[in-house]
Design an enzyme around this catalytic site. Structure first.
Site, PDB file in Angstrom:
ATOM      1  N   GLY A  15      83.483  23.854 -30.599  1.00 59.45           N
ATOM      2  CA  GLY A  15      82.236  23.307 -29.935  1.00 59.45           C
ATOM      3  C   GLY A  15      81.252  23.398 -31.140  1.00 59.45           C
ATOM      4  O   GLY A  15      81.646  23.375 -32.426  1.00 59.45           O
ATOM      5  N   MET A  17      78.761  25.351 -31.903  1.00 60.40           N
ATOM      6  CA  MET A  17      78.706  26.677 -32.669  1.00 60.40           C
ATOM      7  C   MET A  17      79.911  27.178 -32.975  1.00 60.40           C
ATOM      8  O   MET A  17      79.873  28.367 -34.056  1.00 60.40           O
ATOM      9  CB  MET A  17      77.819  27.811 -31.581  1.00 60.40           C
ATOM     10  CG  MET A  17      77.451  28.709 -32.145  1.00 60.40           C
ATOM     11  SD  MET A  17      76.343  29.722 -30.731  1.00 60.40           S
ATOM     12  CE  MET A  17      77.684  30.136 -29.520  1.00 60.40           C
ATOM     13  N   VAL A  20      87.453  28.054 -30.510  1.00 61.30           N
ATOM     14  CA  VAL A  20      87.818  29.141 -29.561  1.00 61.30           C
ATOM     15  C   VAL A  20      89.511  28.986 -29.785  1.00 61.30           C
ATOM     16  O   VAL A  20      89.976  27.792 -29.812  1.00 61.30           O
ATOM     17  CB  VAL A  20      87.393  28.928 -28.138  1.00 61.30           C
ATOM     18  CG1 VAL A  20      87.975  29.881 -27.109  1.00 61.30           C
ATOM     19  CG2 VAL A  20      86.016  28.954 -27.995  1.00 61.30           C
ATOM     20  N   LYS A  35      86.529  33.738 -29.875  1.00 56.87           N
ATOM     21  CA  LYS A  35      85.504  32.715 -30.140  1.00 56.87           C
ATOM     22  C   LYS A  35      85.176  33.030 -31.479  1.00 56.87           C
ATOM     23  O   LYS A  35      84.622  34.075 -31.877  1.00 56.87           O
ATOM     24  CB  LYS A  35      84.196  32.767 -29.159  1.00 56.87           C
ATOM     25  CG  LYS A  35      83.432  31.659 -29.387  1.00 56.87           C
ATOM     26  CD  LYS A  35      82.426  31.726 -28.203  1.00 56.87           C
ATOM     27  CE  LYS A  35      81.476  30.556 -28.208  1.00 56.87           C
ATOM     28  NZ  LYS A  35      80.474  30.537 -27.137  1.00 56.87           N
ATOM     29  N   ASP A 129      73.259  26.349 -19.989  1.00 58.05           N
ATOM     30  CA  ASP A 129      74.174  25.288 -20.310  1.00 58.05           C
ATOM     31  C   ASP A 129      75.286  25.177 -19.230  1.00 58.05           C
ATOM     32  O   ASP A 129      76.453  25.047 -19.680  1.00 58.05           O
ATOM     33  CB  ASP A 129      74.928  25.486 -21.794  1.00 58.05           C
ATOM     34  CG  ASP A 129      75.413  24.374 -22.554  1.00 58.05           C
ATOM     35  OD1 ASP A 129      75.081  23.244 -21.993  1.00 58.05           O
ATOM     36  OD2 ASP A 129      76.412  24.483 -23.048  1.00 58.05           O
TER      37      ASP A 129
END
Length: 632
Positions: A15, A17, A20, A35, A129
């Site tokens: 992602g 940020m 994972v 993560k 989100d």
């Protein structure tokens, strides 16, 4: 291996940020999701601090439909979260493979999602989100909400500056317009997801994100029955209520929307729940799966690797072990050397007797193992100790959120420890969760109210602000749960804080800067002047051309009004159109940004050539002003 504990097995997703991974906790022998924040973000100390703080907040959301956070730490430049691993697929996978879902299946997914969000909202957090990618569906049918890494505790500032978090197809209008994020933005996103589950498509589409954002701001989400004829009116009602463009019309949080959904579902018949939409991609089935399970399973799911097994499976290991044969016994050795005398025989006998006596001493009741006592009542634990020949020692009590009141939390020594018979074992008994009363917070300053909550073992939760004629600005109007309510320690308490008496924002556009500043400050507002000035054909140079917030709105005392000063009209060069036809001259001047007026007089009534113009070509004039052309 991360942090000497987590063995990375495979990458699951990447992602903006973090990345994972599927990993194994080598201490506890369990599969989990890891993560790991991108190193480029990990160098920002303030970002890491917020990441860790929000991870701790999410870890308190002990809800069966929320992906749990187990651990947080860092290994060098790697900052990570250890989370629950859900073997299965996402709602996006289901929609991609199944298309539109039957109403029963859509509601079976939506209800646990709303239950998870409701727990977060009541604890003072907003997801911000929500989208099908963040709804996980396990192989066992359980539905869980993931990626609470973007949650933000709604505090004194409820808007984000610079960027709007979230995916454009699920953003609420207020998120797009001013960045505000309260529980109703999650409600809006869930309404969009329900529409997508029922129809197989998003309600707003476009060639670019800007087009989709515009439609969210200016167009209502259509009823799903417009795309899927035969859907019940109650489903249209659910979508319309959740996706109302005005946030005050929507349910105030996910708990309220869940109540509406359950009420609407109760009015639907079995035939209405089992309508097969024409957009469904897998029509050749008998719907048995939809009737008997929580959700229709995705066609492709990832199988997690079992702990401590390789990808070839455990059977190969078993086969390899079964083919291992014991080596043949060695041939007997012939004795050599002198024969041992009687003394050696006596020593050997005594040694055997000594060893046997020691074994007898250890195993004949002189020592015993502490029996398992966890989760037993004190009386049951005493009975077990008595049966093992042990005495009850010191009994202590402690609060516990996980162990039932009156049962054993721990023993000293622990279960399985070998101790001498008739020794005593101490117990710690659970008093259940620690319950406290919400302190009196009304009238307290916000910082003082937060301190009182923490002193009493509670957590400050969501802060909303309202105008109040009676409560001073910055002081608490009310709390939820209310003052005096008995709650579990660690519960988040939401606070409503006063913005003071409302002030009507005066209209200062057109005034000089000094006069505008004076008028606003007399009203109790602060003034900020924008660094950039703007051209304005309406207001002269030095006058106020724009103000934000807009005049006529309401603000609190001490709020800031930003003023933008006019540079006057924009001056542009006038084209030379003398000698041109009237049509060409008009087209040229209007294309340059001017208005055109014709002066034909008596001699020019039937003419078609420009003789002169009021502003000569090559000179400048205000954009939008009128140029008069004389025609002959």
């Amino acid at each position: 291996m991360l942090d000497g504990r987590y063995r990375i097995d495979a990458r699951i997703a990447v992602g903006g940020m973090a990345t994972v991974y599927r990993a194994v906790d080598t201490r506890l022998d369990r599969v989990l999701a890891l993560k790991v924040m991108h190193p480029s973000l990990a160098v920002d100390a303030s970002f890491v601090e917020r990441f860790i703080r929000e991870a701790k907040s999410v870890a308190r959301l002990a809800h069966p439909n929320v992906v749990q956070v187990f651990d947080q730490g860092n290994d060098g430049s790697y900052v990570y979260l250890a989370m629950e691993y859900v073997a299965g697929c996402t709602l996006r996978d289901v929609l991609r493979e199944r298309g539109a879902l039957q109403p029963r299946a859509a509601l079976d997914i939506l209800e646990p999602v709303l239950a998870a969000l409701g727990a977060a909202h009541r604890a003072g957090f907003v997801h911000r989100d929500m989208k099908p990618e963040n709804v996980l569906i396990g192989d066992d049918g359980r539905v869980k909400v993931a990626d609470f890494g973007l949650v933000r505790a709604v505090d004194t500032v409820t808007n984000t500056t610079g960027t709007v978090l979230g995916t454009v197809s699920y953003l609420a209008p207020e998120q797009i317009e001013n960045g505000t994020a309260d529980p109703r933005v999650d409600v809006y996103a869930c309404g969009v997801m329900l529409y997508e589950m029922l129809t197989g498509d998003k309600p707003h589409d476009g060639d670019s994100p800007a087009v989709i954002l515009y439609k969210h701001l200016h167009e209502d989400v259509p009823p799903p029955s417009a795309a899927v004829p035969g859907l019940a009116y109650e489903l249209d009602e659910m979508v319309a209520s959740a996706t109302a463009r005005a946030p005050e019309i929507r349910p105030h949080d996910a708990v309220a929307l869940l109540a509406q959904v359950r009420d609407g579902r109760g009015r639907l018949t079995a035939e209405q729940l089992d309508v097969v939409p024409p957009q469904a991609l897998t029509a050749d089935h008998d719907n048995a799966d939809d009737r008997t399970s929580v959700i229709p399973r995705a066609l492709t799911t990832l199988r997690p690797l079992p702990v401590n097994e390789d990808e070839e499976g455990s059977q190969a290991a078993t086969d390899r072990t079964s083919r291992f044969e014991s080596p043949p016994p060695p041939p007997p050795r012939r004795r050599s050397g002198p024969r041992r005398g009687p003394m050696a025989i006596v020593v050997a006998v005594l040694l055997v007797l000594g060893v046997g006596a020691g074994v007898w001493y250890i195993n004949s009741g002189q020592f015993t193992e502490v029996p398992p006592l966890l989760a037993k009542t004190q009386a049951q634990a005493e009975d077990r100790l008595r049966d093992a020949g042990l005495d009850l020692g010191k009994v202590e009590h402690a609060y516990s959120d996980t162990v039932d009141r009156g049962t054993v939390i721990s023993s000293d020594p622990k279960a399985g420890t070998r101790i001498r018979g008739n020794d005593s074992v101490s117990l710690t008994i659970s008093d259940g969760p620690r319950n406290v009363r919400v302190p009196a917070l009304a009238g307290q300053k916000l910082d003082e109210a937060r301190s009182l909550l923490k002193d009493d073992g509670l957590e400050p939760g969501m802060v909303t602000r309202e105008f109040s004629e009676d409560v001073p600005k910055g002081s608490v109007i009310s709390a939820r749960p209310a003052d005096g309510t008995k709650v579990r320690a660690g519960t988040a308490v939401a606070l409503v804080v006063s913005k003071g008496s409302p002030i009507d924002i005066p209209d200062v556009t057109g005034a000089d800067l000094a006069d505008a500043r004076s008028e606003l400050e007399e009203a109790g507002l602060k003034v900020k002047v924008a660094a950039e000035r703007v051209n304005s054909s309406e207001f002269d140079k030095g006058q106020i051309a724009q103000q934000s917030p807009n005049p006529g709105g309401r603000a609190a005392e001490g709020d800031t009004v930003t003023l933008t000063v006019s540079k006057g009209p924009e001056m542009i060069e006038v084209p030379d159109v003398v000698g041109d036809s009237v049509e060409d001259a008009t087209r040229t001047l209007e294309g340059a940004g001017f208005q055109v007026e014709e002066d034909r007089g008596l001699l020019g009534l039937f003419g078609d050539e420009v003789k002169s113009q009021s502003v000569e070509g090559g000179q400048t004039a205000p954009k939008g002003s009128t140029i008069t052309i004389e025609i002959r």
